[in-house]
Design a protein around this motif. Structure first.
Motif, PDB file in Angstrom:
ATOM      1  N   SER A  17     -10.421   0.477 -21.795  1.00  0.00           N
ATOM      2  CA  SER A  17     -10.778   1.512 -22.004  1.00  0.00           C
ATOM      3  C   SER A  17     -10.974   2.486 -19.968  1.00  0.00           C
ATOM      4  CB  SER A  17     -11.499   2.334 -22.952  1.00  0.00           C
ATOM      5  OG  SER A  17     -12.666   1.374 -21.959  1.00  0.00           O
ATOM      6  N   SER A  18     -11.224   2.180 -20.041  1.00  0.00           N
ATOM      7  CA  SER A  18     -10.866   2.171 -18.082  1.00  0.00           C
ATOM      8  C   SER A  18      -9.701   2.433 -17.252  1.00  0.00           C
ATOM      9  CB  SER A  18     -12.257   0.881 -17.391  1.00  0.00           C
ATOM     10  OG  SER A  18     -11.354   0.284 -17.058  1.00  0.00           O
ATOM     11  N   MET A  19      -8.529   1.809 -18.128  1.00  0.00           N
ATOM     12  CA  MET A  19      -7.330   1.548 -18.002  1.00  0.00           C
ATOM     13  C   MET A  19      -7.070   2.973 -17.947  1.00  0.00           C
ATOM     14  SD  MET A  19      -5.797  -2.083 -18.038  1.00  0.00           S
ATOM     15  CE  MET A  19      -3.667  -1.242 -17.632  1.00  0.00           C
ATOM     16  N   ILE A  20      -6.980   4.014 -19.133  1.00  0.00           N
ATOM     17  CA  ILE A  20      -6.486   5.182 -19.546  1.00  0.00           C
ATOM     18  C   ILE A  20      -6.662   6.343 -19.200  1.00  0.00           C
ATOM     19  CG2 ILE A  20      -6.878   6.613 -22.263  1.00  0.00           C
ATOM     20  CD1 ILE A  20      -7.704   4.219 -23.681  1.00  0.00           C
ATOM     21  N   VAL A  21      -5.864   6.928 -18.767  1.00  0.00           N
ATOM     22  CA  VAL A  21      -5.790   8.273 -18.072  1.00  0.00           C
ATOM     23  C   VAL A  21      -5.893   9.143 -19.041  1.00  0.00           C
ATOM     24  CG1 VAL A  21      -3.953   9.044 -16.260  1.00  0.00           C
ATOM     25  CG2 VAL A  21      -4.241   6.869 -16.680  1.00  0.00           C
ATOM     26  N   ASP A  22      -6.907  10.353 -18.855  1.00  0.00           N
ATOM     27  CA  ASP A  22      -6.816  11.003 -19.837  1.00  0.00           C
ATOM     28  C   ASP A  22      -5.841  11.811 -19.841  1.00  0.00           C
ATOM     29  OD1 ASP A  22      -7.355  13.370 -17.905  1.00  0.00           O
ATOM     30  OD2 ASP A  22      -9.407  12.149 -17.838  1.00  0.00           O
ATOM     31  N   ASP A  23      -5.492  12.902 -20.608  1.00  0.00           N
ATOM     32  CA  ASP A  23      -3.926  14.256 -20.919  1.00  0.00           C
ATOM     33  C   ASP A  23      -4.378  14.981 -19.795  1.00  0.00           C
ATOM     34  OD1 ASP A  23      -3.324  12.913 -22.814  1.00  0.00           O
ATOM     35  OD2 ASP A  23      -4.320  14.402 -23.962  1.00  0.00           O
ATOM     36  N   PRO A  30       3.917  14.723 -11.400  1.00  0.00           N
ATOM     37  CA  PRO A  30       5.176  14.609 -11.546  1.00  0.00           C
ATOM     38  C   PRO A  30       6.165  13.452 -13.218  1.00  0.00           C
ATOM     39  CG  PRO A  30       4.994  13.673  -9.483  1.00  0.00           C
ATOM     40  CD  PRO A  30       3.333  13.570 -10.603  1.00  0.00           C
ATOM     41  N   ARG A  31       6.985  13.954 -13.763  1.00  0.00           N
ATOM     42  CA  ARG A  31       7.243  13.430 -14.872  1.00  0.00           C
ATOM     43  C   ARG A  31       7.006  11.814 -14.713  1.00  0.00           C
ATOM     44  NH1 ARG A  31      11.916  16.487 -18.051  1.00  0.00           N
ATOM     45  NH2 ARG A  31      10.646  18.110 -17.731  1.00  0.00           N
ATOM     46  N   ASN A  32       8.250  11.264 -14.062  1.00  0.00           N
ATOM     47  CA  ASN A  32       8.421   9.845 -13.956  1.00  0.00           C
ATOM     48  C   ASN A  32       7.053   8.883 -13.711  1.00  0.00           C
ATOM     49  OD1 ASN A  32       8.308  10.521 -11.736  1.00  0.00           O
ATOM     50  ND2 ASN A  32       9.241   9.209 -10.297  1.00  0.00           N
ATOM     51  N   ILE A  33       6.393   9.840 -13.318  1.00  0.00           N
ATOM     52  CA  ILE A  33       5.098   9.238 -13.260  1.00  0.00           C
ATOM     53  C   ILE A  33       4.103   8.650 -14.576  1.00  0.00           C
ATOM     54  CG2 ILE A  33       2.767   8.833 -11.697  1.00  0.00           C
ATOM     55  CD1 ILE A  33       4.382   9.686  -9.261  1.00  0.00           C
ATOM     56  N   ARG A  34       4.033  10.317 -14.657  1.00  0.00           N
ATOM     57  CA  ARG A  34       3.311  10.538 -16.025  1.00  0.00           C
ATOM     58  C   ARG A  34       3.817   9.394 -17.827  1.00  0.00           C
ATOM     59  NH1 ARG A  34       5.057  15.955 -18.744  1.00  0.00           N
ATOM     60  NH2 ARG A  34       4.201  16.254 -15.795  1.00  0.00           N
ATOM     61  N   LYS A  35       5.475   8.987 -17.079  1.00  0.00           N
ATOM     62  CA  LYS A  35       5.297   8.431 -18.240  1.00  0.00           C
ATOM     63  C   LYS A  35       5.501   6.929 -18.313  1.00  0.00           C
ATOM     64  CE  LYS A  35       9.884   6.512 -20.318  1.00  0.00           C
ATOM     65  NZ  LYS A  35      11.699   6.514 -19.361  1.00  0.00           N
ATOM     66  N   PHE A  36       4.960   5.801 -16.896  1.00  0.00           N
ATOM     67  CA  PHE A  36       4.421   4.677 -16.848  1.00  0.00           C
ATOM     68  C   PHE A  36       3.120   5.143 -17.307  1.00  0.00           C
ATOM     69  CE2 PHE A  36       1.770   2.358 -14.505  1.00  0.00           C
ATOM     70  CZ  PHE A  36       2.003   1.572 -13.915  1.00  0.00           C
ATOM     71  N   TYR A  37       2.681   6.304 -17.227  1.00  0.00           N
ATOM     72  CA  TYR A  37       0.862   6.117 -17.252  1.00  0.00           C
ATOM     73  C   TYR A  37       0.562   6.367 -18.656  1.00  0.00           C
ATOM     74  CZ  TYR A  37      -1.099   5.442 -12.872  1.00  0.00           C
ATOM     75  OH  TYR A  37      -1.557   5.269 -11.214  1.00  0.00           O
ATOM     76  N   ARG A  38       1.709   6.945 -19.031  1.00  0.00           N
ATOM     77  CA  ARG A  38       1.405   6.897 -20.636  1.00  0.00           C
ATOM     78  C   ARG A  38       2.113   5.673 -21.912  1.00  0.00           C
ATOM     79  NH1 ARG A  38       4.502  12.804 -22.061  1.00  0.00           N
ATOM     80  NH2 ARG A  38       2.123  14.185 -22.438  1.00  0.00           N
ATOM     81  N   GLY A  39       3.121   4.887 -21.012  1.00  0.00           N
ATOM     82  CA  GLY A  39       2.973   3.194 -21.670  1.00  0.00           C
ATOM     83  C   GLY A  39       1.633   2.351 -21.465  1.00  0.00           C
ATOM     84  N   GLN A  40       0.845   2.734 -20.381  1.00  0.00           N
ATOM     85  CA  GLN A  40      -0.047   2.164 -19.498  1.00  0.00           C
ATOM     86  C   GLN A  40      -1.328   2.127 -20.907  1.00  0.00           C
ATOM     87  OE1 GLN A  40      -1.403   0.908 -15.733  1.00  0.00           O
ATOM     88  NE2 GLN A  40      -2.527   2.731 -16.362  1.00  0.00           N
ATOM     89  N   ASN A  41      -1.232   3.804 -21.748  1.00  0.00           N
ATOM     90  CA  ASN A  41      -2.375   4.315 -22.089  1.00  0.00           C
ATOM     91  C   ASN A  41      -1.560   3.785 -23.260  1.00  0.00           C
ATOM     92  OD1 ASN A  41      -3.963   5.899 -20.239  1.00  0.00           O
ATOM     93  ND2 ASN A  41      -2.378   7.119 -21.314  1.00  0.00           N
ATOM     94  N   GLU A  42      -0.955   3.214 -23.854  1.00  0.00           N
ATOM     95  CA  GLU A  42      -0.161   2.905 -25.339  1.00  0.00           C
ATOM     96  C   GLU A  42      -0.703   1.214 -25.158  1.00  0.00           C
ATOM     97  OE1 GLU A  42       3.479   1.420 -28.021  1.00  0.00           O
ATOM     98  OE2 GLU A  42       3.989   2.307 -26.135  1.00  0.00           O
ATOM     99  N   LEU A  43      -0.788   0.406 -24.334  1.00  0.00           N
ATOM    100  CA  LEU A  43      -0.827  -0.603 -24.109  1.00  0.00           C
ATOM    101  C   LEU A  43      -2.426  -1.127 -24.508  1.00  0.00           C
ATOM    102  CD1 LEU A  43       0.577  -3.259 -23.747  1.00  0.00           C
ATOM    103  CD2 LEU A  43       0.847  -3.181 -21.080  1.00  0.00           C
ATOM    104  N   ALA A  44      -2.401  -0.508 -22.930  1.00  0.00           N
ATOM    105  CA  ALA A  44      -4.382  -0.594 -23.070  1.00  0.00           C
ATOM    106  C   ALA A  44      -4.929  -0.405 -24.805  1.00  0.00           C
ATOM    107  CB  ALA A  44      -5.161   0.596 -22.400  1.00  0.00           C
ATOM    108  N   GLU A  45      -5.358   0.880 -25.524  1.00  0.00           N
ATOM    109  CA  GLU A  45      -5.366   1.414 -26.184  1.00  0.00           C
ATOM    110  C   GLU A  45      -4.928  -0.252 -27.577  1.00  0.00           C
ATOM    111  OE1 GLU A  45      -3.339   4.837 -27.495  1.00  0.00           O
ATOM    112  OE2 GLU A  45      -5.083   5.762 -26.437  1.00  0.00           O
ATOM    113  N   ARG A  46      -3.281  -0.612 -27.309  1.00  0.00           N
ATOM    114  CA  ARG A  46      -3.009  -1.901 -28.419  1.00  0.00           C
ATOM    115  C   ARG A  46      -3.815  -2.830 -28.500  1.00  0.00           C
ATOM    116  NH1 ARG A  46       2.596  -1.161 -29.736  1.00  0.00           N
ATOM    117  NH2 ARG A  46       1.981  -3.507 -30.781  1.00  0.00           N
ATOM    118  N   TYR A  47      -3.957  -3.374 -26.673  1.00  0.00           N
ATOM    119  CA  TYR A  47      -5.191  -4.070 -26.867  1.00  0.00           C
ATOM    120  C   TYR A  47      -6.476  -3.944 -27.203  1.00  0.00           C
ATOM    121  CZ  TYR A  47      -1.539  -6.930 -23.227  1.00  0.00           C
ATOM    122  OH  TYR A  47      -0.420  -6.717 -22.055  1.00  0.00           O
ATOM    123  N   MET A  48      -7.070  -2.702 -26.898  1.00  0.00           N
ATOM    124  CA  MET A  48      -8.542  -2.832 -27.669  1.00  0.00           C
ATOM    125  C   MET A  48      -8.347  -3.073 -28.986  1.00  0.00           C
ATOM    126  SD  MET A  48      -8.633   0.907 -25.517  1.00  0.00           S
ATOM    127  CE  MET A  48     -10.579   1.911 -26.481  1.00  0.00           C
TER     128      MET A  48
END
Length: 394
Positions: A17-23, A30-48
């Motif tokens: 949960s410490s990896m998740i970046v809030d909305d 920026p849009r390209n960086i936002r896309k990366f962190y959204r993917g990271q959020n999804e992966l962290a949630e799946r690991y949880m």
């Protein structure tokens, strides 16, 4: 003691949960960086979700069942199903029946909506000569056919009688995507015919604008409202058959809105060609949407590799499942219809007995099959990492 010996301490050592970046933070990126962190959020949630599954002591319970002699047929019902995360629990028979009932209800509701719209649009076609409305009528007729095909394929896929199990040992779940594939081809061919008719009207049709009266306008508006309801409901149900209905409902929303727009605008502006042009554009739109769906299901049915995130989640589950798992030498994840087939090669200590390695491997298999995107898992146990991996390629 045997459970501790085989499984060990499998509590997660990392706080995902410490990896998740809030909305709020995401909005500032920026849009390209936002896309990366959204993917990271999804992966962290799946690991949880995996952590929640394994921290429920599911592996310990299964090994204890082996030790106490619980039969294979009752083992699944003995596993705790108290995990609240999406789909990550051994589904009881009641849960499976409830899920199946939701799918059936969604299909019936769509069936009734399509009957109503098919009748209403048939009346409009008799009152007007709009090719856009005729295209919309064809769409509703195909919706009716789509719902029928999906209902039949879903009913056949969910059949659980003994003769079906004998003829189809792994079940008939592939019937759902096959049903969608059949319908996709039918709708593409049908709208090719509508497109041809629209082109013919552009070249040699009537030069009078089509008038869409108040009764016709009301029925078409009702179609938009009903399809909006169907889309909002069906998109929340995790079934390829119902997801196809949701996709079709969204297409219908756009389709019916434009079926109103083109004849009305053409009549108000005096453009006779606006109606057949609209029908041509609508046909191209529908054909494009369903060609994508067709190729997606063809890829899945022919065994395309699974999503990279799904593979990471499965790998994480295997490595966290037990301390006695030393390494993974192979993780193959590929589609078999909508859901995934999983093959993992696991290296364990060669001092383990056959009994121990069997119980560990089968418990891991059941844990992987708990994941909602997995159809079936195969666990190959090895004692060293440099043996042959996989199968002979043919």
């Amino acid at each position: 003691m045997r459970v501790q010996y085989l499984i060990g301490n499998t509590k997660s050592s990392y706080n995902w949960s410490s990896m998740i970046v809030d909305d709020e933070q995401l909005k500032k990126m920026p849009r390209n960086i936002r896309k990366f962190y959204r993917g990271q959020n999804e992966l962290a949630e799946r690991y949880m979700e995996v952590d929640s599954l394994l921290d429920s002591d599911i592996s310990h319970v299964m090994i204890r069942d082996y030790t106490s002699g619980v039969s294979s047929g009752s083992r699944r019902t003995a596993v705790p199903a108290n995990i609240d995360e999406e789909g990550l629990a051994f589904l009881s028979t009641d849960a499976r029946e409830e899920y199946s009932g939701i799918i059936t209800l969604a299909i019936i509701v769509n069936f009734l909506i399509n009957i109503f719209l098919l009748t209403g649009k048939g009346v409009i076609v008799l009152l007007t000569n709009s090719i856009s409305v005729i295209a919309s009528l064809v769409d509703s007729a195909l919706d009716f056919l789509c719902t029928t095909i999906i209902w039949l394929s879903t009913s056949m896929a969910e059949s659980r009688n003994s003769s079906i199990r004998f003829k189809y040992p792994v079940g008939r779940s592939r019937l759902e995507p096959i049903g969608v594939l059949i319908f996709s081809i039918i709708i593409i061919v049908s709208f090719l015919q509508v497109a041809v008719e629209a082109v013919q009207r552009l070249y040699s049709g009537s030069r009078e604008p089509v008038k869409l009266g108040l009764p016709s306008f009301s029925i078409m508006s009702m179609a938009v409202v009903l399809k909006l309801f169907a889309w909002l409901w069906c998109r929340s149900i995790n079934s390829s058959a119902v997801q196809a209905l949701a996709q079709d409902a969204m297409s219908d929303i756009v389709f019916n809105l434009l079926s109103i727009f083109f004849p009305v605008t053409g009549y108000l502006l005096g453009f006779w060609w606006f109606d057949p042009l609209g029908a041509l554009l609508l046909s191209i739109y529908i054909i494009y949407q369903w060609v994508e769906t067709t190729f997606e299901h063809i890829r899945n049915l022919t065994g395309v590799t699974g999503d990279a995130v799904d593979k990471k989640v499965i790998t994480y589950l295997c490595m966290r499942f037990a301390d006695s798992i030393q390494k993974l030498t192979a993780v193959n994840v590929y589609h078999s219809g909508d859901r995934l087939q999983v093959e993992v090669d696991v290296v364990v200590d060669d001092r383990f007995s056959l009994r121990d390695t069997h119980d560990l491997g089968e418990a891991l298999q059941y844990a992987i099959e708990t994941l909602p995107m997995v159809e079936r898992a195969y666990v190959h146990l090895d004692y060293r990492g440099d043996n042959f991996v996989g199968h002979i390629q043919r």
